[in-house]
Design a protein around this motif. Structure first.
Motif, PDB file in Angstrom:
ATOM      1  N   ARG A 154     -21.112  16.247 -44.440  1.00  0.00           N
ATOM      2  CA  ARG A 154     -19.947  16.386 -45.935  1.00  0.00           C
ATOM      3  C   ARG A 154     -19.165  14.708 -45.237  1.00  0.00           C
ATOM      4  O   ARG A 154     -18.916  13.831 -45.588  1.00  0.00           O
ATOM      5  N   ILE A 155     -18.686  15.049 -44.723  1.00  0.00           N
ATOM      6  CA  ILE A 155     -17.347  14.828 -44.105  1.00  0.00           C
ATOM      7  C   ILE A 155     -17.409  13.595 -42.596  1.00  0.00           C
ATOM      8  O   ILE A 155     -16.619  12.738 -43.076  1.00  0.00           O
ATOM      9  N   PHE A 156     -18.451  13.257 -41.985  1.00  0.00           N
ATOM     10  CA  PHE A 156     -18.791  12.732 -41.440  1.00  0.00           C
ATOM     11  C   PHE A 156     -18.828  11.384 -41.350  1.00  0.00           C
ATOM     12  O   PHE A 156     -18.972  10.212 -40.786  1.00  0.00           O
ATOM     13  N   PRO A 157     -20.457  11.490 -42.537  1.00  0.00           N
ATOM     14  CA  PRO A 157     -20.512  10.569 -42.714  1.00  0.00           C
ATOM     15  C   PRO A 157     -19.673   9.730 -43.812  1.00  0.00           C
ATOM     16  O   PRO A 157     -19.675   8.699 -44.076  1.00  0.00           O
ATOM     17  N   LYS A 158     -18.975  10.346 -44.832  1.00  0.00           N
ATOM     18  CA  LYS A 158     -17.806   9.514 -45.752  1.00  0.00           C
ATOM     19  C   LYS A 158     -16.964   8.390 -44.269  1.00  0.00           C
ATOM     20  O   LYS A 158     -16.660   7.702 -45.117  1.00  0.00           O
ATOM     21  N   LEU A 159     -16.265   9.072 -43.335  1.00  0.00           N
ATOM     22  CA  LEU A 159     -15.683   8.261 -42.662  1.00  0.00           C
ATOM     23  C   LEU A 159     -16.227   7.429 -41.682  1.00  0.00           C
ATOM     24  O   LEU A 159     -15.900   6.221 -41.948  1.00  0.00           O
ATOM     25  N   ARG A 160     -17.202   7.876 -41.513  1.00  0.00           N
ATOM     26  CA  ARG A 160     -18.252   5.862 -40.622  1.00  0.00           C
ATOM     27  C   ARG A 160     -18.469   4.946 -41.499  1.00  0.00           C
ATOM     28  O   ARG A 160     -18.138   4.095 -41.301  1.00  0.00           O
ATOM     29  N   ASN A 161     -18.821   5.794 -42.965  1.00  0.00           N
ATOM     30  CA  ASN A 161     -18.554   4.522 -43.680  1.00  0.00           C
ATOM     31  C   ASN A 161     -17.341   4.063 -44.267  1.00  0.00           C
ATOM     32  O   ASN A 161     -16.878   2.698 -44.540  1.00  0.00           O
ATOM     33  N   MET A 162     -16.224   4.747 -44.569  1.00  0.00           N
ATOM     34  CA  MET A 162     -15.221   3.972 -44.402  1.00  0.00           C
ATOM     35  C   MET A 162     -15.153   2.853 -43.629  1.00  0.00           C
ATOM     36  O   MET A 162     -13.963   2.016 -43.353  1.00  0.00           O
ATOM     37  N   LEU A 163     -14.953   3.709 -42.117  1.00  0.00           N
ATOM     38  CA  LEU A 163     -14.729   1.751 -41.585  1.00  0.00           C
ATOM     39  C   LEU A 163     -15.150   1.357 -40.619  1.00  0.00           C
ATOM     40  O   LEU A 163     -17.248   1.213 -41.249  1.00  0.00           O
ATOM     41  N   SER A 164     -15.493   0.134 -40.402  1.00  0.00           N
ATOM     42  CA  SER A 164     -16.046  -1.180 -39.925  1.00  0.00           C
ATOM     43  C   SER A 164     -16.538  -0.929 -38.919  1.00  0.00           C
ATOM     44  O   SER A 164     -16.647   0.905 -38.025  1.00  0.00           O
ATOM     45  N   GLU A 165     -17.688  -1.908 -38.188  1.00  0.00           N
ATOM     46  CA  GLU A 165     -18.764  -1.231 -37.013  1.00  0.00           C
ATOM     47  C   GLU A 165     -17.668  -0.862 -35.907  1.00  0.00           C
ATOM     48  O   GLU A 165     -17.715   0.012 -34.341  1.00  0.00           O
ATOM     49  N   GLU A 166     -16.002  -2.221 -36.190  1.00  0.00           N
ATOM     50  CA  GLU A 166     -15.459  -2.430 -34.934  1.00  0.00           C
ATOM     51  C   GLU A 166     -14.677  -0.471 -34.313  1.00  0.00           C
ATOM     52  O   GLU A 166     -14.253  -0.843 -33.884  1.00  0.00           O
ATOM     53  N   GLU A 167     -14.418  -0.276 -35.927  1.00  0.00           N
ATOM     54  CA  GLU A 167     -13.708   1.048 -36.348  1.00  0.00           C
ATOM     55  C   GLU A 167     -15.020   2.171 -35.355  1.00  0.00           C
ATOM     56  O   GLU A 167     -14.031   2.610 -34.665  1.00  0.00           O
ATOM     57  N   ASN A 168     -15.926   1.798 -36.063  1.00  0.00           N
ATOM     58  CA  ASN A 168     -16.565   3.285 -35.670  1.00  0.00           C
ATOM     59  C   ASN A 168     -17.067   2.942 -34.045  1.00  0.00           C
ATOM     60  O   ASN A 168     -16.676   4.398 -33.426  1.00  0.00           O
ATOM     61  N   ALA A 169     -16.498   1.886 -33.524  1.00  0.00           N
ATOM     62  CA  ALA A 169     -17.336   1.707 -31.805  1.00  0.00           C
ATOM     63  C   ALA A 169     -16.033   1.749 -31.243  1.00  0.00           C
ATOM     64  O   ALA A 169     -15.763   2.827 -30.174  1.00  0.00           O
ATOM     65  N   ALA A 170     -14.355   1.315 -31.865  1.00  0.00           N
ATOM     66  CA  ALA A 170     -13.236   2.002 -31.208  1.00  0.00           C
ATOM     67  C   ALA A 170     -13.482   3.330 -31.541  1.00  0.00           C
ATOM     68  O   ALA A 170     -12.784   4.390 -29.476  1.00  0.00           O
ATOM     69  N   LEU A 171     -13.451   4.105 -32.426  1.00  0.00           N
ATOM     70  CA  LEU A 171     -13.301   5.602 -32.234  1.00  0.00           C
ATOM     71  C   LEU A 171     -14.432   6.010 -31.810  1.00  0.00           C
ATOM     72  O   LEU A 171     -14.280   7.616 -30.954  1.00  0.00           O
ATOM     73  N   THR A 172     -15.615   6.264 -31.053  1.00  0.00           N
ATOM     74  CA  THR A 172     -16.873   6.483 -30.311  1.00  0.00           C
ATOM     75  C   THR A 172     -16.452   6.748 -28.656  1.00  0.00           C
ATOM     76  O   THR A 172     -16.692   7.224 -27.899  1.00  0.00           O
ATOM     77  N   LYS A 173     -15.220   5.357 -28.518  1.00  0.00           N
ATOM     78  CA  LYS A 173     -14.664   5.131 -26.968  1.00  0.00           C
ATOM     79  C   LYS A 173     -13.531   6.110 -27.039  1.00  0.00           C
ATOM     80  O   LYS A 173     -13.882   6.514 -25.734  1.00  0.00           O
ATOM     81  N   ALA A 174     -13.182   5.866 -28.463  1.00  0.00           N
ATOM     82  CA  ALA A 174     -11.751   7.306 -27.788  1.00  0.00           C
ATOM     83  C   ALA A 174     -11.903   8.877 -27.980  1.00  0.00           C
ATOM     84  O   ALA A 174     -11.415   9.441 -26.699  1.00  0.00           O
ATOM     85  N   MET A 175     -13.146   8.606 -29.026  1.00  0.00           N
ATOM     86  CA  MET A 175     -13.880  10.080 -27.967  1.00  0.00           C
ATOM     87  C   MET A 175     -14.619  10.616 -27.151  1.00  0.00           C
ATOM     88  O   MET A 175     -14.714  11.787 -26.534  1.00  0.00           O
ATOM     89  N   ASN A 176     -15.363   9.592 -27.062  1.00  0.00           N
ATOM     90  CA  ASN A 176     -15.880   9.673 -24.740  1.00  0.00           C
ATOM     91  C   ASN A 176     -14.872   9.810 -24.184  1.00  0.00           C
ATOM     92  O   ASN A 176     -15.333  10.506 -23.115  1.00  0.00           O
ATOM     93  N   LEU A 177     -13.946   9.081 -24.030  1.00  0.00           N
ATOM     94  CA  LEU A 177     -12.695   9.181 -22.932  1.00  0.00           C
ATOM     95  C   LEU A 177     -11.893  11.075 -23.502  1.00  0.00           C
ATOM     96  O   LEU A 177     -11.991  11.055 -22.208  1.00  0.00           O
ATOM     97  N   GLU A 178     -11.857  11.210 -24.396  1.00  0.00           N
ATOM     98  CA  GLU A 178     -12.236  12.900 -24.680  1.00  0.00           C
ATOM     99  C   GLU A 178     -12.257  14.170 -23.498  1.00  0.00           C
ATOM    100  O   GLU A 178     -11.866  14.640 -23.473  1.00  0.00           O
ATOM    101  N   GLY A 179     -13.661  13.799 -24.348  1.00  0.00           N
ATOM    102  CA  GLY A 179     -14.265  14.543 -23.514  1.00  0.00           C
ATOM    103  C   GLY A 179     -15.343  14.245 -22.111  1.00  0.00           C
ATOM    104  O   GLY A 179     -15.033  15.398 -21.369  1.00  0.00           O
ATOM    105  N   LEU A 180     -14.594  12.976 -21.524  1.00  0.00           N
ATOM    106  CA  LEU A 180     -14.592  13.254 -20.171  1.00  0.00           C
ATOM    107  C   LEU A 180     -13.876  14.186 -19.336  1.00  0.00           C
ATOM    108  O   LEU A 180     -13.609  14.354 -17.922  1.00  0.00           O
ATOM    109  N   LYS A 181     -12.974  13.853 -20.350  1.00  0.00           N
ATOM    110  CA  LYS A 181     -11.118  14.678 -19.892  1.00  0.00           C
ATOM    111  C   LYS A 181     -11.690  16.519 -19.241  1.00  0.00           C
ATOM    112  O   LYS A 181     -11.458  16.930 -18.417  1.00  0.00           O
ATOM    113  N   ILE A 182     -12.769  16.746 -20.170  1.00  0.00           N
ATOM    114  CA  ILE A 182     -13.465  18.456 -19.983  1.00  0.00           C
ATOM    115  C   ILE A 182     -14.527  18.687 -19.235  1.00  0.00           C
ATOM    116  O   ILE A 182     -14.484  19.281 -18.654  1.00  0.00           O
ATOM    117  N   ALA A 183     -15.561  17.860 -18.823  1.00  0.00           N
ATOM    118  CA  ALA A 183     -17.073  17.632 -18.669  1.00  0.00           C
ATOM    119  C   ALA A 183     -16.460  17.792 -17.128  1.00  0.00           C
ATOM    120  O   ALA A 183     -16.012  17.241 -16.520  1.00  0.00           O
TER     121      ALA A 183
END
Ligand SMILES: [Fe+2]
Ligand SMILES: [Fe+2]
Length: 183
Positions: A154-183
């Motif tokens: 429900r929630i993630f597909p809705k957000l993905r559809n709201m965002l442009s391709e560039e915004e989704n790519a930027a969000l993927t990058k931001a998310m991966n940077l957060e993940g790298l803090k802990i792995a």
């Protein structure tokens, strides 16, 4: 002379140990990051992490009360996987949800994460051979599966559809940077 040789071989030994330690750390990071980085977009990566998390629950549910060491190791793995996942979602995805007007959804998911931490705390405070360990794990799994389904269906597909391709790519990058803090 002998003393010098001993010092040198100790230094070499320590350096080798350090290198091995760094290599083990790199392997661990690679292992933890692999499902996320191989999955592509942020929502696919998070779904892959959900599956990896459920696989740890599967392994815990296969243990018996006498396997307390194995349970403790698996619980540590579960905590680590969920800490990384929570950082990625709370610091990037839920924040993006709020920016795009999905405040109630983000707050609801964030509140679930509080209960994830509650379960982890209670399980960690319990002897791993306690007869209530597996029942608590099963309750925890039921709760977390509902949470994952809400995100994925429900929630993630809705957000993905709201965002442009560039915004989704930027969000993927931001998310991966957060993940790298802990792995
Ligand atoms: Fe979540
Ligand atoms: Fe999630």
């Amino acid at each position: 002379m002998l003393e010098e040789k001993t010092t040198r071989s100790f230094a070499i030994g320590a350096a080798a140990g350090l290198t091995a330690g760094l290599a083990a750390n790199a392997v661990r990071k690679m292992f933890v990051q692999a499902p996320t980085l191989m999955a592509g977009e942020w929502d696919d990566a998070l779904a892959a992490e959900h599956q990896a998390t459920l696989a740890i629950f599967d392994q815990i549910e296969k243990t018996e009360d006498k396997h307390s060491t194995r349970r403790a190791i698996l619980l540590t793995q579960l905590k680590h996987a969920l800490a990384k996942h929570a950082l990625e979602e709370e610091n990037a995805i839920y924040a993006a949800l709020r920016v795009h007007g999905q405040v109630a959804e983000a707050d609801h998911l964030n509140s679930d994460h509080g209960y994830v931490k509650q379960y982890l705390f209670e399980l960690s405070s319990m002897a791993a051979n306690h007869p209530q360990f597996l029942p608590k794990i099963r309750d925890f799994r039921a709760m977390i599966e509902t949470h994952m389904r809400e995100e994925e269906e429900r929630i993630f597909p809705k957000l993905r559809n709201m965002l442009s391709e560039e915004e989704n790519a930027a969000l993927t990058k931001a998310m991966n940077l957060e993940g790298l803090k802990i792995a």
